[in-house]
Design a protein around this motif. Structure first.
Motif, PDB file in Angstrom:
ATOM      1  N   VAL A   1       0.866  -1.175   0.000  1.00  0.00           N
ATOM      2  CA  VAL A   1       0.000   0.000   0.000  1.00  0.00           C
ATOM      3  C   VAL A   1       0.903   1.225   0.000  1.00  0.00           C
ATOM      4  O   VAL A   1       1.922   1.250   0.695  1.00  0.00           O
ATOM      5  CB  VAL A   1      -0.907   0.036   1.256  1.00  0.00           C
ATOM      6  N   LEU A   2       0.540   2.221  -0.787  1.00  0.00           N
ATOM      7  CA  LEU A   2       1.258   3.489  -0.780  1.00  0.00           C
ATOM      8  C   LEU A   2       0.531   4.451   0.150  1.00  0.00           C
ATOM      9  O   LEU A   2      -0.668   4.698  -0.019  1.00  0.00           O
ATOM     10  CB  LEU A   2       1.338   4.088  -2.186  1.00  0.00           C
ATOM     11  N   LEU A   3       1.243   4.970   1.138  1.00  0.00           N
ATOM     12  CA  LEU A   3       0.680   5.925   2.085  1.00  0.00           C
ATOM     13  C   LEU A   3       1.246   7.308   1.790  1.00  0.00           C
ATOM     14  O   LEU A   3       2.438   7.451   1.551  1.00  0.00           O
ATOM     15  CB  LEU A   3       1.042   5.544   3.517  1.00  0.00           C
ATOM     16  N   ALA A   4       0.359   8.306   1.814  1.00  0.00           N
ATOM     17  CA  ALA A   4       0.804   9.687   1.593  1.00  0.00           C
ATOM     18  C   ALA A   4      -0.081  10.619   2.404  1.00  0.00           C
ATOM     19  O   ALA A   4      -1.305  10.533   2.309  1.00  0.00           O
ATOM     20  CB  ALA A   4       0.730  10.045   0.112  1.00  0.00           C
ATOM     21  N   PRO A   5       0.531  11.503   3.197  1.00  0.00           N
ATOM     22  CA  PRO A   5      -0.282  12.484   3.927  1.00  0.00           C
ATOM     23  C   PRO A   5      -1.027  13.372   2.935  1.00  0.00           C
ATOM     24  O   PRO A   5      -0.527  13.658   1.842  1.00  0.00           O
ATOM     25  CB  PRO A   5       0.749  13.297   4.711  1.00  0.00           C
ATOM     26  N   LYS A   6      -2.240  13.812   3.311  1.00  0.00           N
ATOM     27  CA  LYS A   6      -3.018  14.689   2.430  1.00  0.00           C
ATOM     28  C   LYS A   6      -2.210  15.933   2.095  1.00  0.00           C
ATOM     29  O   LYS A   6      -1.590  16.533   2.955  1.00  0.00           O
ATOM     30  CB  LYS A   6      -4.324  15.097   3.105  1.00  0.00           C
ATOM     31  N   GLY A   7      -2.203  16.266   0.812  1.00  0.00           N
ATOM     32  CA  GLY A   7      -1.519  17.464   0.354  1.00  0.00           C
ATOM     33  C   GLY A   7      -0.016  17.306   0.205  1.00  0.00           C
ATOM     34  O   GLY A   7       0.681  18.264  -0.045  1.00  0.00           O
ATOM     35  N   SER A   8       0.493  16.088   0.373  1.00  0.00           N
ATOM     36  CA  SER A   8       1.936  15.863   0.279  1.00  0.00           C
ATOM     37  C   SER A   8       2.251  14.999  -0.927  1.00  0.00           C
ATOM     38  O   SER A   8       1.456  14.156  -1.330  1.00  0.00           O
ATOM     39  CB  SER A   8       2.428  15.162   1.554  1.00  0.00           C
ATOM     40  N   ASP A   9       3.423  15.200  -1.495  1.00  0.00           N
ATOM     41  CA  ASP A   9       3.885  14.359  -2.592  1.00  0.00           C
ATOM     42  C   ASP A   9       4.756  13.213  -2.092  1.00  0.00           C
ATOM     43  O   ASP A   9       5.231  12.399  -2.872  1.00  0.00           O
ATOM     44  CB  ASP A   9       4.684  15.196  -3.609  1.00  0.00           C
TER      45      ASP A   9
ATOM     46  N   ASN B   1       5.952   3.328   0.904  1.00  0.00           N
ATOM     47  CA  ASN B   1       5.519   2.010   0.449  1.00  0.00           C
ATOM     48  C   ASN B   1       5.469   1.079   1.659  1.00  0.00           C
ATOM     49  O   ASN B   1       6.486   0.808   2.276  1.00  0.00           O
ATOM     50  CB  ASN B   1       6.488   1.477  -0.609  1.00  0.00           C
ATOM     51  N   LEU B   2       4.267   0.596   2.003  1.00  0.00           N
ATOM     52  CA  LEU B   2       4.075  -0.264   3.159  1.00  0.00           C
ATOM     53  C   LEU B   2       3.822  -1.690   2.689  1.00  0.00           C
ATOM     54  O   LEU B   2       2.801  -1.973   2.054  1.00  0.00           O
ATOM     55  CB  LEU B   2       2.891   0.241   4.002  1.00  0.00           C
ATOM     56  N   GLN B   3       4.752  -2.588   2.970  1.00  0.00           N
ATOM     57  CA  GLN B   3       4.597  -4.005   2.633  1.00  0.00           C
ATOM     58  C   GLN B   3       3.786  -4.672   3.743  1.00  0.00           C
ATOM     59  O   GLN B   3       3.906  -4.305   4.904  1.00  0.00           O
ATOM     60  CB  GLN B   3       5.965  -4.678   2.509  1.00  0.00           C
ATOM     61  N   PHE B   4       2.955  -5.670   3.395  1.00  0.00           N
ATOM     62  CA  PHE B   4       2.159  -6.352   4.411  1.00  0.00           C
ATOM     63  C   PHE B   4       1.825  -7.758   3.962  1.00  0.00           C
ATOM     64  O   PHE B   4       1.932  -8.102   2.793  1.00  0.00           O
ATOM     65  CB  PHE B   4       0.864  -5.579   4.697  1.00  0.00           C
TER      66      PHE B   4
END
Length: 174
Positions: A2-10, A14-17
């Motif tokens: 899953v790709l995590l990104a704070p709102k408004g940030s570029d 990358n979160l492996q699970f």
């Protein structure tokens, strides 16, 4: 992953699970729409829900990825004789417990029906086989009825055990 990104940030992380569990509130979430956009058309059900089979698996773009996604609760369109299961906490709770059993028991979710993986530890495999569970049973919903407040001092009650109605009531809560 899953790709995590704070709102408004570029900036993306990358979160492996091994297992991803998404628990959401009472409104449709962008994750379901994003998933539907990547799944084959036969995965799409009415109301932007995702069609699932008896083991809570959805259709996937390739045979290699089949069994890698379990869909539960409000996002799942689980087939019944009369349509699909309702979007209630009772259904979601039972589906969650069922999915946990599938994963914890070590079933190969790519097989139909899911069967125990060959690398399941001997004691667990023996215990499950003695109970006749070397193949996963399909999900079965046990309807325990419903209680709903509908406003203005009015409520609905349907108490059932399985498919047997016990009591139905609609009217004043006083």
């Amino acid at each position: 992953h899953v790709l995590l990104a704070p709102k408004g940030s570029d900036i993306e992380e990358n979160l492996q699970f091994g297992v991803c569990l998404w628990a959401a509130g009472t409104a449709p979430v962008p994750l379901v729409q994003t998933l539907l956009d990547k799944l084959p058309e036969e995965a799409r059900a009415r109301g932007n829900r995702i069609n699932v089979d008896q083991w809570m698996r959805c259709p996937t773009p390739s045979p290699e990825s089949f069994g890698s996604i379990l869909v539960l609760g409000d996002a799942a369109a689980f087939p019944t004789k009369s349509g699909v299961l309702p979007q209630t906490a009772q259904v979601a709770g039972q589906q969650g417990a069922y999915a946990a059993r599938l994963i914890c028991r070590g079933y190969d979710l790519t097989a139909t029906p899911p069967v125990l993986k060959p690398d399941v530890d001997f004691a667990r495999a023996t215990w499950l086989k003695l109970r006749g569970l070397n193949e996963a049973e399909a999900f079965k919903f046990l309807n325990l009825g419903l209680l709903a407040y509908v406003g203005s001092g009015e409520a609905l009650t349907q108490i059932e055990i399985g498919d047997v109605p016990i009591v139905s009531y609609a009217g004043s809560t006083s």
